[in-house]
Design a protein around this motif. Structure first.
Motif, short mmCIF file in Angstrom:
data_model
loop_
_atom_site.label_atom_id
_atom_site.label_comp_id
_atom_site.label_asym_id
_atom_site.label_seq_id
_atom_site.Cartn_x
_atom_site.Cartn_y
_atom_site.Cartn_z
N GLU A 252 0.83 -1.21 0.00
CA GLU A 252 0.00 0.00 0.00
C GLU A 252 0.87 1.27 0.00
N GLU A 378 -11.25 4.63 -8.83
CA GLU A 378 -10.74 3.52 -8.02
C GLU A 378 -10.37 4.00 -6.61
N LEU A 379 -9.75 5.18 -6.55
CA LEU A 379 -9.39 5.75 -5.25
C LEU A 379 -10.66 6.17 -4.48
N ARG A 382 -12.66 3.31 -2.68
CA ARG A 382 -11.97 2.44 -1.73
C ARG A 382 -12.78 2.20 -0.47
N HIS A 383 -12.66 1.00 0.05
CA HIS A 383 -13.29 0.71 1.35
C HIS A 383 -12.63 1.56 2.43
N LYS A 418 -12.10 -8.10 -5.80
CA LYS A 418 -12.03 -7.25 -7.00
C LYS A 418 -12.16 -8.10 -8.26
N TYR A 423 -16.16 -6.41 -4.97
CA TYR A 423 -15.60 -5.35 -4.12
C TYR A 423 -16.60 -4.21 -3.88
N GLN A 428 -17.09 -2.62 3.51
CA GLN A 428 -15.75 -2.75 4.07
C GLN A 428 -15.41 -4.23 4.20
#
Ligand code: XMP
Length: 507
Positions: A252, A378-379, A382-383, A418, A423, A428
């Motif tokens: 990450e 995509e950002l 995010r969860h 994903k 996803y 979460q």
């Protein structure tokens, strides 16, 4: 534009969200702490409340600046309050009035009910009922059980409804709010993500001027959107710091850092993994772990901030639900601010001024604002991921080896979601490393290794959550992949607890 006076209803935030969905700006304030500039608001909505207008716990707003001076929509408690203290009568209802009902009568020539027909489904949630309307009131709608379901006070633009238009089950609730706000109050629907960006950029420039601002990036949606907004406003005067606490997801730190650089942000990545692991040595209790991680973060961040000469502002990605003052009903009619890790997150020794560009918008609006500035979907999708990261998903003491195991497990799970298009169906997801060794068999050998739990939940705000019914085939595939590929794990379980009574994280 619109002032929502909160009497403590669980639905107050929903009212604000519906109003915002109409592209109209609104603010929630406690009924007993109205804003100083209340005369500037074009319309007022009075929320519901768990309290009763009868008896001792009645909440009295000061409506002298409001009633008769601007359009008012009183919902539930608000409707009962206006009735009870303006010549009408409120009494306990004989039948409990919760859930769906239908408007069996509508005074159809009223703008208030334009485009809404008899039979429209509404959501009721009240134990008192309006027996008699206040003086000068005109009945606008009824249901089978609730005669006075809606009324208007003659000579004022004051409307009152017993049902909750903000709840989705009120099928025409949004239409009703639009009728009131747009057709009756004449408010323009101009509050859009683009207009928010434009006005926020202007106001950041005005407050911050040529000063330097420091911001902690987390990889999450809020801090990223805040950074891009500030960057748009002040460019290179925004200094971003992205700390690797060693408890992030696999790879990450590197990938997110590269992405931020690709977005043109002036960001410094600081790998402090060792420092965090050291701070966590021997710590097993969840809250102590949080404290250790939080303190280490403050130290690292402060060290870095001191390296930026003449920085005077700290930017934070605080969002509206974190700062709304809530009416504390149980503790009497006093306003308290919900405690939250972001609020007041400024340590004393960092004497910086705070700038919070997202503090008046909700999460879904943060995403829309981000999209309107061209941030990668995509950002934005995010969860959520907790600040203490894998630190609170490794039950008991955290070690480098456990972090490595959990990172691998988590990566298999999240990448699998994903790949299988699951996803975005999940709010979460993550994995927990349990402090349990269990016996297994691999080939001819007996193993004695770790158990991991997978968790995937649906939620809107994390306050309540339900476990997600992931396909068995997916769980089967994921379990095999984890056990075959992650050394040290020989058993996978799936968490099927809802919140409440369980929580999302295990610590
Ligand atoms: P729980 O476990 O309380 O989690 O049901 C609700 C949501 O909050 C996140 N969470 C945290 N976030 N610091 C954070 O920044 C924390 O200490 C923390 N604890 C829980 C959790 O991931 C979920 O989204």
């Amino acid at each position: 534009n619109v002032l929502i006076l909160d009497f403590g209803s669980q639905y107050t935030q929903l009212i604000a969200r519906r109003v915002r969905e109409l592209n109209i700006y609104c603010e929630i304030h406690p009924y007993n702490h109205p804003p100083k500039n209340q005369s500037e608001f074009k319309a007022v909505i009075l929320s519901g409340s768990p309290n009763s207008v009868r008896g001792e716990n009645v909440l009295h707003p000061d409506l002298s600046e409001i009633r008769g001076k601007k359009p008012v929509l009183a919902v539930c408690y608000g409707a009962q309050y206006l009735a009870h203290f303006s010549g009408g009568q409120v009494a306990p209802s004989n039948t409990r009035e919760y859930g769906r009902a239908n408007l069996s009568y509508i005074k159809s020539d009223e703008i208030f009910f334009e485009n809404i027909s008899e039979g429209s489904q509404v959501w009721m949630s009240h134990s008192d009922t309006i027996k008699e309307l206040p003086t000068n009131a005109k009945l606008l709608a009824s249901t089978k059980d609730v005669e006075n379901a809606a009324y208007k006070i003659e000579g004022e633009e004051t409307f009152a409804i017993q049902f909750h238009p903000e709840v989705y089950h009120s099928k025409d609730g949004k239409q009703l709010l639009e009728n009131f706000l747009v057709k009756i109050a004449g408010i323009a629907q101009t509050w859009t993500p683009d207009s928010f960006v434009e006005s926020t950029v202007a106001s950041i420039r005005e407050t911050v001027g040529g000063d330097k601002v420091v911001l902690g990036l987390s990889g999450g949606v809020d801090s990223s959107v805040a950074a891009v907004l500030l960057h748009k406003a002040i460019g290179k005067n925004l200094y971003c710091i992205f700390v690797n606490n060693g408890l992030l997801r696999k790879n990450e730190f590197e990938t997110v850092l590269a992405r931020y650089e690709g977005m043109g942000l002036n960001v410094k990545g600081v790998d402090a993994s060792v420092r965090f692991l050291k701070a966590l040595e021997g710590v097993t209790e969840p809250e102590k772990k949080r404290k250790a991680i939080g303190n280490a973060f403050i130290e690292v961040f402060d060290d870095e901030a001191h390296k930026i000469t003449d920085v005077t502002w700290l930017a934070q990605g605080t969002i509206y639900p974190d700062v709304i003052e809530s009416v504390s009903v149980n503790g009497g009619p006093s306003a308290t601010i919900k405690s939250h890790h972001n609020v007041g997150g400024l340590p004393d020794f960092m004497k910086l001024k705070i700038v919070e560009p997202l503090k008046m918008i909700f999460k879904d609006e943060v995403r829309r604002v981000g999209a309107s500035m061209g941030i990668d979907p995509e950002l934005l999708g995010r969860h959520p991921f907790p600040g203490p990261g894998l630190g609170i998903r490794i039950l008991g003491e955290v070690t480098a080896e456990k972090v490595r195991i959990l990172q691998e497990v988590d990566a298999v799970f999240i990448n699998g979601l994903k790949e299988d298009g699951l996803y975005d169906r999940v709010w979460q997801a993550g994995a927990m490393l349990l402090p349990v060794d269990s016996v297994g068999v691999m080939g001819d050998e007996r193993t004695y290794e770790k158990v991991v739990a997978l968790r995937a939940v649906e939620s809107t705000d994390g306050m309540t959550a339900d476990w997600v019914n992931l396909p068995y085939e997916f769980l089967q595939k994921t379990s095999n992949k984890i056990i075959n590929n992650v050394k040290g794990v020989n058993r996978v379980v799936y968490d099927i607890s809802s919140k409440p009574p369980a929580t999302i994280e295990w610590e």
